[in-house]
Design a protein around this motif. Structure first.
Motif, PDB file in Angstrom:
ATOM      1  N   SER A 148       0.419  -1.493   0.135  1.00 61.46           N
ATOM      2  CA  SER A 148       0.277  -0.104  -0.209  1.00 61.46           C
ATOM      3  C   SER A 148       1.033   1.648   0.360  1.00 61.46           C
ATOM      4  N   ILE A 149       0.570   2.341  -0.542  1.00 58.40           N
ATOM      5  CA  ILE A 149       0.493   3.654   0.127  1.00 58.40           C
ATOM      6  C   ILE A 149       0.294   4.452   1.031  1.00 58.40           C
ATOM      7  N   VAL A 150       1.221   5.314   1.615  1.00 61.23           N
ATOM      8  CA  VAL A 150       0.702   6.242   3.042  1.00 61.23           C
ATOM      9  C   VAL A 150       0.581   7.561   2.727  1.00 61.23           C
ATOM     10  N   LEU A 151      -0.702   8.294   2.701  1.00 62.69           N
ATOM     11  CA  LEU A 151      -0.256  10.090   2.014  1.00 62.69           C
ATOM     12  C   LEU A 151      -0.273  10.224   3.560  1.00 62.69           C
ATOM     13  N   GLY A 152      -0.115  11.387   4.238  1.00 55.56           N
ATOM     14  CA  GLY A 152      -0.926  11.736   5.647  1.00 55.56           C
ATOM     15  C   GLY A 152      -0.060  13.105   5.793  1.00 55.56           C
ATOM     16  N   ARG A 153      -0.123  13.968   7.202  1.00 58.45           N
ATOM     17  CA  ARG A 153       0.158  15.553   7.457  1.00 58.45           C
ATOM     18  C   ARG A 153       0.218  15.108   8.969  1.00 58.45           C
ATOM     19  N   GLY A 154       1.319  15.117   9.477  1.00 56.26           N
ATOM     20  CA  GLY A 154       1.795  15.020  11.083  1.00 56.26           C
ATOM     21  C   GLY A 154       2.605  13.762  11.595  1.00 56.26           C
ATOM     22  N   VAL A 155       1.692  12.911  10.987  1.00 59.14           N
ATOM     23  CA  VAL A 155       2.257  11.897  11.025  1.00 59.14           C
ATOM     24  C   VAL A 155       3.255   9.876  10.186  1.00 59.14           C
ATOM     25  N   VAL A 156       3.494  10.944   9.554  1.00 60.42           N
ATOM     26  CA  VAL A 156       4.260  10.596   8.936  1.00 60.42           C
ATOM     27  C   VAL A 156       5.815  11.362   7.977  1.00 60.42           C
ATOM     28  N   PRO A 157       6.774  10.923   8.017  1.00 62.15           N
ATOM     29  CA  PRO A 157       7.861  10.863   7.697  1.00 62.15           C
ATOM     30  C   PRO A 157       7.928  12.544   6.862  1.00 62.15           C
ATOM     31  N   GLU A 158       8.986  13.167   7.174  1.00 62.62           N
ATOM     32  CA  GLU A 158       8.781  14.423   7.171  1.00 62.62           C
ATOM     33  C   GLU A 158       9.481  14.018   5.462  1.00 62.62           C
ATOM     34  N   MET A 159       9.014  14.824   4.127  1.00 61.64           N
ATOM     35  CA  MET A 159       9.468  14.104   3.230  1.00 61.64           C
ATOM     36  C   MET A 159       8.910  15.515   2.125  1.00 61.64           C
ATOM     37  N   PRO A 160      10.227  16.276   1.656  1.00 60.12           N
ATOM     38  CA  PRO A 160       9.328  17.534   0.394  1.00 60.12           C
ATOM     39  C   PRO A 160       7.701  16.932  -0.399  1.00 60.12           C
ATOM     40  N   PRO A 161       7.439  17.542  -0.387  1.00 60.66           N
ATOM     41  CA  PRO A 161       6.023  17.161  -1.837  1.00 60.66           C
ATOM     42  C   PRO A 161       6.379  16.727  -3.198  1.00 60.66           C
ATOM     43  N   GLY A 162       6.002  15.893  -3.394  1.00 63.35           N
ATOM     44  CA  GLY A 162       7.512  15.227  -4.891  1.00 63.35           C
ATOM     45  C   GLY A 162       8.176  14.793  -4.798  1.00 63.35           C
ATOM     46  N   SER A 163       8.712  14.527  -3.883  1.00 67.71           N
ATOM     47  CA  SER A 163      10.708  14.336  -3.295  1.00 67.71           C
ATOM     48  C   SER A 163      10.484  12.565  -4.174  1.00 67.71           C
ATOM     49  N   LEU A 164       9.219  11.789  -4.192  1.00 71.74           N
ATOM     50  CA  LEU A 164       9.566  10.197  -4.430  1.00 71.74           C
ATOM     51  C   LEU A 164       9.870   9.819  -5.907  1.00 71.74           C
ATOM     52  N   LYS A 165      10.600   9.565  -6.331  1.00 73.13           N
ATOM     53  CA  LYS A 165      10.989   9.349  -7.395  1.00 73.13           C
ATOM     54  C   LYS A 165      11.674   7.273  -7.057  1.00 73.13           C
ATOM     55  N   GLY A 166      10.656   6.883  -8.429  1.00 74.79           N
ATOM     56  CA  GLY A 166      10.734   5.595  -8.602  1.00 74.79           C
ATOM     57  C   GLY A 166       9.739   4.162  -8.444  1.00 74.79           C
ATOM     58  N   LEU A 167       8.915   4.687  -8.269  1.00 74.06           N
ATOM     59  CA  LEU A 167       8.285   4.149  -7.252  1.00 74.06           C
ATOM     60  C   LEU A 167       7.979   2.965  -8.561  1.00 74.06           C
ATOM     61  N   GLN A 168       7.639   1.711  -8.770  1.00 74.53           N
ATOM     62  CA  GLN A 168       6.977   1.045  -9.843  1.00 74.53           C
ATOM     63  C   GLN A 168       5.716   0.121  -9.925  1.00 74.53           C
ATOM     64  N   LEU A 169       5.270  -0.158 -10.309  1.00 78.17           N
ATOM     65  CA  LEU A 169       4.219  -1.044 -10.580  1.00 78.17           C
ATOM     66  C   LEU A 169       4.632  -1.814 -11.384  1.00 78.17           C
ATOM     67  N   VAL A 170       3.665  -3.604 -11.640  1.00 77.72           N
ATOM     68  CA  VAL A 170       4.235  -4.131 -12.498  1.00 77.72           C
ATOM     69  C   VAL A 170       2.936  -4.571 -12.847  1.00 77.72           C
ATOM     70  N   VAL A 171       2.080  -5.176 -13.790  1.00 76.12           N
ATOM     71  CA  VAL A 171       0.842  -5.220 -14.886  1.00 76.12           C
ATOM     72  C   VAL A 171       1.575  -6.690 -15.725  1.00 76.12           C
ATOM     73  N   ALA A 172       0.219  -7.263 -16.016  1.00 78.69           N
ATOM     74  CA  ALA A 172       1.362  -8.367 -17.242  1.00 78.69           C
ATOM     75  C   ALA A 172       0.708  -8.128 -18.481  1.00 78.69           C
ATOM     76  N   ASP A 173       0.013  -6.489 -19.103  1.00 84.50           N
ATOM     77  CA  ASP A 173      -0.555  -6.286 -19.979  1.00 84.50           C
ATOM     78  C   ASP A 173      -0.132  -4.417 -19.706  1.00 84.50           C
ATOM     79  N   LEU A 174       0.544  -4.268 -20.033  1.00 82.01           N
ATOM     80  CA  LEU A 174       1.106  -2.605 -20.399  1.00 82.01           C
ATOM     81  C   LEU A 174       0.025  -1.885 -21.215  1.00 82.01           C
TER      82      LEU A 174
END
Length: 135
Positions: free
Chosen positions: A53-79
């Motif tokens: 899963s992914i978690v979005l939040g405020r106040g209780v998740v690690p502080e990271m600059p919005p938009g700083s996450l790169k390289g998340l990858q989903l896998v599918v059987a039919d692109l």
């Protein structure tokens, strides 16, 4: 011992806008949306068929600059089907790109080398890769 990745924190500037993008546009299931009062808020969402899963939040998740996450990858059987679904849901997604060389025979030319890319409203970057069979 099995080690499973269960949750990835996605830094966003507006939790409601991000929730609408992931649930409303991409079709992620909302596992929970918990308001912790003055302490913050946590929204957990899961991509269809995913064990992570992914978690979005405020106040209780690690502080990271919005938009700083790169390289998340989903896998599918039919692109091609996945890309069409993303486009239908209103996501701005790249054309299919073939990356690198595949050292083994594959049942479809896109297996392991076919990708599309998109960003959420904050600029967090995602890749979608086709893998229809694993060795």
């Amino acid at each position: 011992m099995n080690w499973t990745l269960e949750v990835v924190v996605v830094p966003v500037s507006d939790v409601d806008r991000a929730k609408e993008f992931y649930a409303g546009r991409l079709g992620f299931a909302v596992d929970h949306d918990t308001d912790l009062g003055g302490a913050g808020r946590i929204v957990q969402l899961t991509p269809p068929g995913s064990g992570c899963s992914i978690v979005l939040g405020r106040g209780v998740v690690p502080e990271m600059p919005p938009g700083s996450l790169k390289g998340l990858q989903l896998v599918v059987a039919d692109l091609e089907k996945a890309r069409a679904e993303l486009v239908e849901r209103g996501a701005e997604v790249s054309e299919i790109q073939v990356v690198g060389q595949n050292p083994r025979p594959v049942p479809h030319p896109l297996d392991n080398v076919g990708f599309v890319f998109f960003r959420d409203p904050d600029g967090n970057e995602w890749a979608v890769q086709q893998i229809s069979a694993r060795g």
